[in-house]
Design an enzyme around this catalytic site. Structure first.
Site, PDB file in Angstrom:
ATOM      1  N   GLU A   1       0.815  -1.221   0.000  1.00  0.00           N
ATOM      2  CA  GLU A   1       0.000   0.000   0.000  1.00  0.00           C
ATOM      3  C   GLU A   1       0.846   1.267   0.000  1.00  0.00           C
ATOM      4  OE1 GLU A   1      -0.766  -2.654   1.775  1.00  0.00           O
ATOM      5  OE2 GLU A   1      -2.866  -3.137   1.339  1.00  0.00           O
TER       6      GLU A   1
ATOM      7  N   HIS B   1     -10.678  -4.222   9.946  1.00  0.00           N
ATOM      8  CA  HIS B   1     -11.346  -4.119   8.642  1.00  0.00           C
ATOM      9  C   HIS B   1     -12.669  -3.363   8.757  1.00  0.00           C
ATOM     10  CE1 HIS B   1      -8.496  -7.169   7.275  1.00  0.00           C
ATOM     11  NE2 HIS B   1      -8.951  -7.052   6.053  1.00  0.00           N
TER      12      HIS B   1
HETATM   13  C1  LIG Z   1      -2.266  -4.588   4.464  1.00  0.00           C
HETATM   14  C2  LIG Z   1      -3.305  -5.407   3.856  1.00  0.00           C
HETATM   15  N1  LIG Z   1      -3.565  -5.267   2.546  1.00  0.00           N
HETATM   16  C3  LIG Z   1      -4.533  -6.002   1.958  1.00  0.00           C
HETATM   17  C4  LIG Z   1      -5.271  -6.891   2.687  1.00  0.00           C
HETATM   18  C5  LIG Z   1      -6.389  -7.683   2.036  1.00  0.00           C
HETATM   19  N2  LIG Z   1      -5.986  -9.086   1.938  1.00  0.00           N
HETATM   20  C6  LIG Z   1      -6.348  -9.980   2.850  1.00  0.00           C
HETATM   21  S1  LIG Z   1      -5.657 -11.473   2.579  1.00  0.00           S
HETATM   22  C7  LIG Z   1      -4.868 -10.908   1.202  1.00  0.00           C
HETATM   23  C8  LIG Z   1      -4.012 -11.841   0.408  1.00  0.00           C
HETATM   24  C9  LIG Z   1      -2.937 -12.383   1.250  1.00  0.00           C
HETATM   25  O1  LIG Z   1      -2.184 -13.266   0.498  1.00  0.00           O
HETATM   26  P1  LIG Z   1      -1.081 -14.128   1.216  1.00  0.00           P
HETATM   27  O2  LIG Z   1      -0.277 -13.259   2.099  1.00  0.00           O
HETATM   28  O3  LIG Z   1      -0.373 -14.891   0.161  1.00  0.00           O
HETATM   29  O4  LIG Z   1      -1.893 -15.100   2.164  1.00  0.00           O
HETATM   30  P2  LIG Z   1      -2.911 -16.241   1.759  1.00  0.00           P
HETATM   31  O5  LIG Z   1      -4.272 -15.614   1.756  1.00  0.00           O
HETATM   32  O6  LIG Z   1      -2.516 -16.751   0.446  1.00  0.00           O
HETATM   33  O7  LIG Z   1      -2.769 -17.241   2.838  1.00  0.00           O
HETATM   34  C10 LIG Z   1      -5.149  -9.578   0.985  1.00  0.00           C
HETATM   35  C11 LIG Z   1      -4.629  -8.793  -0.139  1.00  0.00           C
HETATM   36  C12 LIG Z   1      -4.993  -6.981   4.056  1.00  0.00           C
HETATM   37  N3  LIG Z   1      -5.692  -7.790   4.846  1.00  0.00           N
HETATM   38  N4  LIG Z   1      -4.010  -6.245   4.609  1.00  0.00           N
END
Ligand SMILES: Cc1ncc(C[n+]2csc(CCOP(=O)(O)OP(=O)(O)O)c2C)c(N)n1
Ligand SMILES: Cc1ncc(C[n+]2csc(CCOP(=O)(O)OP(=O)(O)O)c2C)c(N)n1
Ligand SMILES: [Mg+2]
Ligand SMILES: [Mg+2]
Lengths: 331, 332, 332, 331
Positions: free
Chosen positions: D65, D134
């Protein structure tokens, strides 16, 4: 102030003494931040601490405000009592996720099981000719966030007593120091003392108008009060000392008594501290107020570098005096 | 004389002209900073300033490889970058003194000089704060097809800031024409970089898919050669690069940082000044190569000094902005 | 029988016990998530949840190498980590349903389960948000001399967050006992990681002075072996490590992510499920090694399923907190 | 609303239409953020845009971000008109340095030479059972910062018109969308239109009490107004639509007319938007007010997950109704 043996200390010395005393008292207290060790910070506020407590407890960090603030949260949860040093309040922008989404919420989100006894010390204040990225007073943001406590000392005495309270508090506390005040002197007792949060201090008793002022603006308000006295207006100057918890009662009672109130704060005038405090007073003392609560804050502009510009962005003694005079119908 | 020889003679002349321009620019930076320090000691300057003395070869070597329309972002220690990119000293001094004739009408001061005319997106007083801006400028260049390259200058202290890695990753993914120039002058304020920097600096580029190399930042020819190569590559669409320049600041962190023994020795300072001075060594080379001579170079020095004095005079006598201007320029 | 043989027999028994515990834990996670999905489809769960199905070997292999007093931090996809670290399913389900009996008295929900009793510093709904917390816990351990190790679990999406590199650098400089465990399940929400991750993942550790290695995250024995080694090293004072686990989430990003064809194929999902299922493959190994048999393992599965059903029942019938509790726990 | 041919669109559709129209009109407009392309964001607000405009203009980013917001600043300075997507308003914490120390200050610090025509779209609002990280409504922070403009649409019509204005604005604009409102429908003209910033909209005319409400709270206030009507109280509901610039005049004039005012906003009640707006009214309409200005905001707690807890943290129709009734002396 209690009647005890005192000495004159600068604001910086008072801060340092509070830290040293707490570090002697509790071995879990440690400090980290940029150039805090041998350099003692650019403001030299921490000079001497690394010599007494060693680099294990006074730790220089890389320029990683988010990272080491986050580490402060984790360290606080697990047994240390970290005092995190953020050199300029302007850099809080980099720590907001750690402070707001982490530190402030851990206790609540965990249903009260984890605690974050961390202090984040930082600065506020303009007129140092440092321009827009080194002059902000961003305490309103933190005061807006449940889970944080926000402290704004205005004298060496308050600085020391409030910082000791902050370090002993079980919650994350953001502690704002006016960098223009570091060399200001004031009496500080020889004996140990602490100052509770949420207890406003009446810096000057008066009957005609209530001036609520925070941090850097307390001296400005007291100066204005002296000018007001000369035209026969007896101003009461109140320093909330902590914006959260906020001692609403003292503010409201004073306004009820004087029937006129002003709020002076160095943060931006819009959507900031003055709006909150003015609203608290306007609501609590509604039926006693003779005039609208007057608010004075920093001009709604990024702080300019050029001295003649910068000087008009922050409330001055003269401006506070004039606004108060007008409010009292003597203008 | 064949056409080829003529051509190579013309090239040589052009090359010499370029070396002389680089020499002049380095001297300009040094003399500029000399004046800044004097303004400070004479208490004529509001606030503080961070001098670039000792690091001149970096800014000059890099900017010589850039077009006027190429972008740079700069730092709290930014005077050198501004001069090297073509800013005029009188408006710079005016800015440092908070005068209306300054580049920012007095609103920015030493740490925020910006100048659209020379592609200077602005100095930044947040360490690492301009990494996003420079990378975004490279995005514009790529999307708009303008062929511009963006250079992001930063001190090695900015290696501590996570945002740098966030944008390097993005620049690599999107193959953006941006060069990250790390000026490793060994210190972040009052702390040696080895105390704040683990691992391997070059790997901090490659780990994010950014081509990385290092160069002797005291050798303006080496810096220029590396910059030329990397800038050319970026312009051709080869993506971002990370260039680490080994350099040294001769003065304190800022003009008020006088007693430095607690974080670095006088001997260390002396060694850099005597053995690795970028101007001294470049001077010797120019003379050795018969591209110039001592008196010509000395003449340039005197000229530049006079120019700087005049620029300072201009700034000192220039008027301040009026108080009402404080409320201007908040919104476009 | 010599004493040595006796010893090695005892060791083998201990080892078998451990494998069986790991098996049970993996099955617990899978059955737990099965119930979560059902709660969602039955519209009994407020909000959404991110299932850990397919990734069980990572959490279990890592946590098996930890002491109860060691710390973990977890993510939005955190149920597996909690179970593996020893949380009890009934209080977890209660939390997911917002009940007072939940780990967070209903205040945290699926994404914020925390539990001091098992060293769980909390799941975190900010991607990368717990990197600082885990590293800070490691600092406490080092300063207080407790010998605890902290494990920071995160998805490969967190590799986009700069704060991760800030704290890795610090952990390396200060030699902190923290293991950064990257669960590379190939996707960040709805985007393949290759579109968001340039360069080399392992180098993102080593560039910051953190020892890095990768492991097959579907092989619980391999994960455990790597974790044991790295945790031991950290506990001995060798500093931080970065372990990248190749894994896959079988379900959608969250329970509501049903149509996934636009970002990944059914065939890909099918391949992971059939060829690389961590439980299936571990089951085969246990039988092959004669450490267990199909009926014993099937029995465990039934037992666990019944346990999970009972836990869900407990949660469903447990009371909600009262409205006044909203104002409690803001300050300690 | 002008009298033209309209259709019913959802809030999400209105946003998407504004973006699509502006992207067709001006090829410099581009979008970037997490999962904005094929996924069209988790809220599906952007569905279809990548198909029309391609991946060159609708770009998926890593989860960075701070990084991509900073790139938005640089891109905006140099010829693009980026629309940066921050999925949840809670993640603004990560972008504060880029937004506040960079985007908001570039124009001023450069003495008016560089401009940052960037829009940052993000969300606010609780009651989605997403817990404390959130669910926040952090618009007060940005409203506090000179150099930024802050937009808070409450209907599909406003969302479309204000977003088009935001994209055409030469300054950084932070655009808050209530995520609970994406499926809400409302009339939107077929023809192109824009809505100026700083023009409050009277959503309901009334004579007895002024209810100022923002974003998610506008529907709540309108619902409360219906309840009030049944007990003979005629409420005027005003939506400022932009907290900065703020249309003080419309708010003050209304309060002068009705002599009673309330402010309802989903941000935290303390040190936030309600304090500012209440102060503006209390000062501007001081001599006409029959009672203190009443403020209602989110409870001063991190937003809890559990439904019965979460539901009491945000002002409801019933609560607004009751507070208004009390304020009008009918309680
Ligand atoms: C700072 C932030 N940006 C965006 C999000 C929205 N978000 C939640 S899970 C996710 C994807 C996370 O991917 P990863 O770290 O690979 O974990 P996975 O879900 O694959 O276990 C996003 C973008 C968030 N929770 N926090
Ligand atoms: C985010 C941030 N943190 C801290 C500072 C204070 N500060 C100003 S310059 C500086 C040191 C920078 O070191 P480096 O990047 O190596 O640049 P140098 O001064 O050596 O040129 C620090 C810590 C700052 N300006 N911004
Ligand atoms: Mg340096
Ligand atoms: Mg993933």
């Amino acid at each position: 102030m209690p009647e005890v043996a005192t000495r004159e200390l600068t604001f910086a010395q008072a801060i340092r003494e509070a830290l040293a005393e707490e570090m002697r008292r509790d071995s879990r207290v440690c400090i980290f931040g940029e150039d805090v060790a041998e350099a003692g910070t650019p403001f030299k506020v921490l000079s001497g601490l690394v010599e007494e407590f060693g680099r294990e407890r006074v730790m220089d960090t890389p320029i990683s405000e988010a990272g080491f603030t986050g580490m402060g949260v984790g360290a606080a949860m697990t047994g240390l009592r970290p005092v995190v040093d953020i050199m300029f309040g302007d850099f809080l922008t980099l720590t907001m996720d750690q402070l707001v989404n982490q530190a402030a919420k851990v206790h609540y989100m965990s249903g009260g099981t984890w605690k974050v006894p961390m202090v984040l010390r930082t600065t506020l204040g303009a007129t140092r000719r440092s321009a827009a990225q080194h002059s902000q007073s961003l305490h309103a943001w933190l005061s807006h966030v449940p889970g944080l406590k926000v402290v704004m000392p205005s004298t060496p005495y308050d600085a020391k007593g409030l910082l000791k309270t902050a370090i002993r508090d079980e919650n994350p506390v953001v502690f704002f120091e006016d960098k223009m005040m570091y060399k200001q002197k004031g009496p500080v007792p020889e004996e140990e003392y602490t100052i509770p949060f949420g207890a406003a201090d009446v810096k000057r008793k008066g009957e005609d108008i209530t001036i609520v002022a925070t941090s850097s603006m307390v001296q400005v308000a007291l100066g204005a009060a002296d000018l007001l006295e000369k035209i026969g207006v007896d101003a009461e100057v109140i320093d909330p000392r902590t914006t959260w918890p906020l001692d609403e009662k003292t503010l409201i009672e004073s306004a009820k008594k004087t029937s006129r109130a002003m709020v002076v704060d160095e943060g931006y005038g819009r959507y900031g501290v003055t709006g909150e405090i003015a609203s608290v007073i306007a609501e609590g003392a509604f039926y006693n107020l003779e005039a609208p609560v007057k608010r004075m804050g920093a001009m709604h502009v990024p702080i300019p570098f050029s001295p003649p510009l910068e000087d008009v962005t922050v409330p001055t003694e003269q401006e506070v005096f004039e606004a108060a005079r007008t409010l009292c119908g003597k203008g | 004389m064949t056409i080829a020889t003529e051509q190579s003679k013309a090239n040589a002349a052009l090359k010499t002209e370029q070396w002389m321009r680089m020499y002049r620019r380095m001297v300009m930076i040094r003399e500029f900073e000399e004046q800044v320090n004097e303004l400070y000691t004479r208490a004529l300057m509001p606030g503080l300033a961070h001098l670039y003395v000792g690091e001149e070869a970096v800014a000059v070597g890099i900017c010589e490889a850039l077009q006027p329309t190429d972008y740079i972002t700069s730092t709290h220690r930014g005077h050198g970058h501004c001069v090297a990119k073509g800013a005029s000293p009188d408006r710079m001094f005016a800015e440092l003194l908070g005068k209306e004739a300054g580049y920012c009408r007095g609103k920015g001061g030493s740490m925020h000089i910006a100048d659209p005319a020379t592609g200077n997106l602005g100095a930044n007083a947040i360490v690492g704060g301009s990494a996003g801006i420079a990378t975004g400028a490279a995005l514009s260049s790529k999307r708009l097809g303008t062929g511009q390259v963006a250079v992001c200058f930063f001190g090695e202290g900015a290696l501590g800031q996570g945002v740098l890695y966030e944008v390097m990753n993005l620049a690599a993914l999107w193959k953006l024409p941006v060069i990250y120039v790390c000026e490793n002058n060994l210190y972040t304020e009052y702390t040696h970089y080895s105390e704040t920097t683990a691992g391997d600096i070059l790997a901090r580029g490659t780990a994010f898919g950014v081509h990385a190399e290092s160069v002797d930042g005291q050798d303006v020819r080496a810096v220029y050669a590396a910059a030329q190569r990397l800038v050319d590559g970026a312009r051709k669409g080869e993506g971002p690069a990370f260039l680490v320049c080994a350099t040294y600041r001769y003065s304190g962190h800022h003009v008020g940082d006088i007693n430095r023994e607690y974080y670095r020795s006088k001997q260390e300072e002396q060694e850099w000044k005597t053995k690795r001075d970028p101007i001294k060594n470049f001077t010797a080379w120019l003379i050795d190569q018969k591209l110039s001579d001592a008196s010509t170079l000395g003449g340039i020095q005197s000229e530049v000094r006079a120019e700087m004095k005049a620029a300072v005079e201009f700034a000192i006598t220039a008027p301040y902005p009026t108080a009402e201007q404080a409320e201007e320029d908040v919104y476009a």
